[in-house]
Design an enzyme around this catalytic site. Structure first.
Site, PDB file in Angstrom:
ATOM      1  N   ILE A   1       5.729   3.099  -3.423  1.00 25.52           N
ATOM      2  CA  ILE A   1       6.505   2.098  -4.410  1.00 25.52           C
ATOM      3  C   ILE A   1       5.441   0.721  -4.532  1.00 25.52           C
ATOM      4  CG2 ILE A   1       8.604   1.378  -5.418  1.00 25.52           C
ATOM      5  CD1 ILE A   1       9.951   2.817  -3.150  1.00 25.52           C
TER       6      ILE A   1
ATOM      7  N   ILE B   1      14.028  -5.154  -0.567  1.00 23.40           N
ATOM      8  CA  ILE B   1      14.048  -3.573  -1.124  1.00 23.40           C
ATOM      9  C   ILE B   1      14.908  -2.861  -0.178  1.00 23.40           C
ATOM     10  CG2 ILE B   1      12.878  -1.569  -2.263  1.00 23.40           C
ATOM     11  CD1 ILE B   1      12.632  -4.603  -3.581  1.00 23.40           C
TER      12      ILE B   1
ATOM     13  N   ARG C   1      21.217  21.355  10.471  1.00 19.78           N
ATOM     14  CA  ARG C   1      21.350  19.951   9.849  1.00 19.78           C
ATOM     15  C   ARG C   1      21.176  18.929  11.092  1.00 19.78           C
ATOM     16  NH1 ARG C   1      25.666  16.328   7.815  1.00 19.78           N
ATOM     17  NH2 ARG C   1      27.153  17.985   8.295  1.00 19.78           N
TER      18      ARG C   1
ATOM     19  N   GLY D   1       0.857  -1.373  -0.111  1.00 19.17           N
ATOM     20  CA  GLY D   1      -0.032  -0.056  -0.130  1.00 19.17           C
ATOM     21  C   GLY D   1       0.864   1.373  -0.101  1.00 19.17           C
TER      22      GLY D   1
ATOM     23  N   VAL E   1      10.956  14.994   0.742  1.00 18.10           N
ATOM     24  CA  VAL E   1      11.205  16.261   0.804  1.00 18.10           C
ATOM     25  C   VAL E   1      10.246  17.136  -0.096  1.00 18.10           C
ATOM     26  CG1 VAL E   1      13.141  16.265  -0.872  1.00 18.10           C
ATOM     27  CG2 VAL E   1      12.972  18.238   0.448  1.00 18.10           C
TER      28      VAL E   1
ATOM     29  N   LYS F   1      20.571   4.720   2.128  1.00 17.92           N
ATOM     30  CA  LYS F   1      21.034   4.839   3.436  1.00 17.92           C
ATOM     31  C   LYS F   1      21.568   3.692   4.309  1.00 17.92           C
ATOM     32  CE  LYS F   1      17.615   8.805   3.804  1.00 17.92           C
ATOM     33  NZ  LYS F   1      17.719   8.958   2.625  1.00 17.92           N
TER      34      LYS F   1
ATOM     35  N   LEU G   1      11.058  10.059  -5.848  1.00 19.33           N
ATOM     36  CA  LEU G   1      10.581  11.459  -5.821  1.00 19.33           C
ATOM     37  C   LEU G   1       9.079  11.482  -5.687  1.00 19.33           C
ATOM     38  CD1 LEU G   1      11.867  14.130  -7.057  1.00 19.33           C
ATOM     39  CD2 LEU G   1      10.457  13.755  -9.309  1.00 19.33           C
ATOM     40  N   GLY G   2       8.891  12.367  -4.645  1.00 21.38           N
ATOM     41  CA  GLY G   2       7.492  12.540  -4.229  1.00 21.38           C
ATOM     42  C   GLY G   2       6.824  11.333  -3.313  1.00 21.38           C
TER      43      GLY G   2
ATOM     44  N   HIS H   1       0.358  -3.484   6.734  1.00 24.04           N
ATOM     45  CA  HIS H   1       0.014  -3.541   7.831  1.00 24.04           C
ATOM     46  C   HIS H   1      -1.037  -2.525   8.116  1.00 24.04           C
ATOM     47  CE1 HIS H   1       2.438  -0.070   8.273  1.00 24.04           C
ATOM     48  NE2 HIS H   1       1.914   0.311   9.413  1.00 24.04           N
TER      49      HIS H   1
END
Length: 464
Positions: free
Chosen positions: A150, A262, A395, A147, A311, A266, A305-306, A171
């Site tokens: 991606i 996947i 930051r 859901g 961000v 990071k 993206l999005g 979930h």
């Protein structure tokens, strides 16, 4: 004959078009009208509007089309970028009009257009999927996190192939409900099951796998928000590590043939708790002995993206509220990939992989966040964009200035698809499962707040 398209993707810009057609009919007569993805539902009201399906190479050549003019505000940034990338791939140049309130003399013909290219944000060419042929035909496929941003895109893609059955797991009750509504129109007679289940619940996973006997697993379910996971590390561990462990064990037990984890950039030299949990997840998947039928792979790429919590979503909310865009550091940059390309990569890359390969989407180079902010302002019609960007210099310790797709010790090889790199699997490391157990001792002690430094100490200490 007009050589320009007028791209409209929001109700506000459509209202402006209605106003202009009465005031400047001669100027607008020089444009072919094109509705973006978000305005497809208005096509029935505008007979003269083109659809993307009509924009074939033959039509573009016949009409002598050369440019696309974006009427602002352009609406949803994510769909707008996807639309404009498709137009650029057809050889069309993009120009953007400023907001109506900033027009000189109030006439469309007197305006200064901003040149625009999506390549400033998405640094790679449009992804060309690998030919999957019959790889998924008559296979039962599980997608966890179905859901999510991606996951829902991957689920939509999967319905276009001749799978035996799709088992879509999330979930979130609401996420599964929306996914079911989305796929209802395109699934036809496909055999699709929608299940509310948490990868932390091994008993529930066992029940699903025993009933449906899947062949291929795409494991997308994860805690992804780096900032939130700094203060909710226990949850990141239980989902990203223990959930992955549960799913792999169940896949092994019920003789699945392919397990795809996947991951994220990071996980490479992690600087945050979320990144460490994804790194441990990678390590566990790559180093767990599997039955003779099961092939495992890691799929790694940058920021979508999005996607939810991204961000782009943060900036879009600020623009809606007419607030400045806040950036923590002028040098901050990230790898970006579109949802559509992420789904196509996930679906096609495993077909050409070997057991225990790490498959990386080659985003070529990173995008400066300050440049992303400027381009979002341009598509919103804001001319004086520098006045609307604020550098906060705040930051967080867990925020990297830039990301990496590979560790220094990893050697990636090229593939026939230039957007796909492969890092071949190494020898099994028997310490991986012990590392998970040691991390569990830290995280499952509810009386202890686990810090990033605690995890780094655990990762760097010598294992017996």
């Amino acid at each position: 004959m007009s050589n320009q398209l007028l791209y409209i993707n929001s109700e506000r810009s459509l209202q402006l078009f209605g106003f202009l057609i009465n005031r400047e009919p001669t100027a607008l007569a020089n444009y072919h009208l094109l509705f973006g993805t978000d305005l497809q539902y208005r096509l029935a009201d505008y007979d003269q509007a083109l659809t993307f399906s009509k924009l074939t190479s033959e039509f573009i050549n016949e009409q002598g089309l050369m440019e696309v003019v974006v009427l602002t505000p352009s609406g949803n940034f994510k769909t707008c970028i996807n639309d404009l990338r498709k137009l650029e791939s057809k050889g069309l140049q993009i120009k953007v009009l400023p907001k109506f309130g900033a027009w000189k003399n109030g006439s469309m013909t007197d305006q200064v257009y901003s040149n625009f290219t999506t390549r400033s944000i998405i640094k790679y060419d449009c992804f060309t999927p690998i030919e999957v042929k019959d790889y998924y035909r008559n296979k039962t496929i599980v997608i966890t996190g179905a859901g999510g941003s991606i996951g829902s895109q991957l689920s939509s893609l999967a319905t276009l192939h001749y799978c035996k059955k799709l088992i879509l797991v999330d979930h979130s009750e609401l996420a599964i409900y929306y996914l079911k509504q989305k796929l209802k129109e395109i699934q036809g007679n496909r055999n699709i099951g929608y299940f509310i289940a948490d990868v932390r619940d091994k008993e529930r996973l066992t029940e699903l796998f025993k009933t449906h006997r899947p062949d291929i697993v795409f494991h997308l379910a994860a805690c992804k928000h780096a900032g939130l996971m700094e203060i909710n590390g226990h949850e990141a561990f239980k989902t990203n590590v223990l959930g992955t462990k549960n799913l792999l064990e169940v896949s092994n037990r019920f003789h699945c043939t392919h397990f795809n984890f996947i991951s994220t950039d990071k996980a490479v030299n992690p600087a945050c708790i979320m990144g460490i949990t994804k790194f441990i997840g990678e390590s566990y998947v790559l180093n767990t002995p599997c039955n003779g039928n099961l092939k495992v792979n890691i799929l790694r790429f940058g920021n979508v993206l999005g996607s939810s919590g991204s961000v782009v979503e943060t900036f879009s909310k600020a623009l809606t509220q007419k607030q400045p865009l806040h950036i923590t550091n002028a040098k901050m940059c990230r790898y970006f990939i579109t949802e559509e390309d992420a789904a196509n990569f996930i679906w096609s890359a495993p077909v050409a992989s070997n057991h225990r390969d790490i498959i990386v989407f080659n985003s070529v180079e990173q995008t400066e966040i300050i440049e992303l902010a400027r381009l979002m302002l341009v598509l919103n019609g804001d001319v004086e964009f520098n006045e609307l960007i604020r550098l906060t210099q705040t930051r967080e310790p867990w925020e990297k200035l830039s990301e990496q797709l590979y560790e220094s010790k990893e050697t990636a090889r090229d593939t026939p698809n230039k957007q796909i790199k492969v890092i071949p699997g190494n020898e099994l490391d028997p310490k991986a499962e012990k590392l998970v157990d040691q991390m569990a001792l830290l995280f499952l002690d509810q009386n202890k707040a686990v810090s990033f430094s605690d995890l780094i100490e655990l990762l760097t200490q010598k294992q017996p």
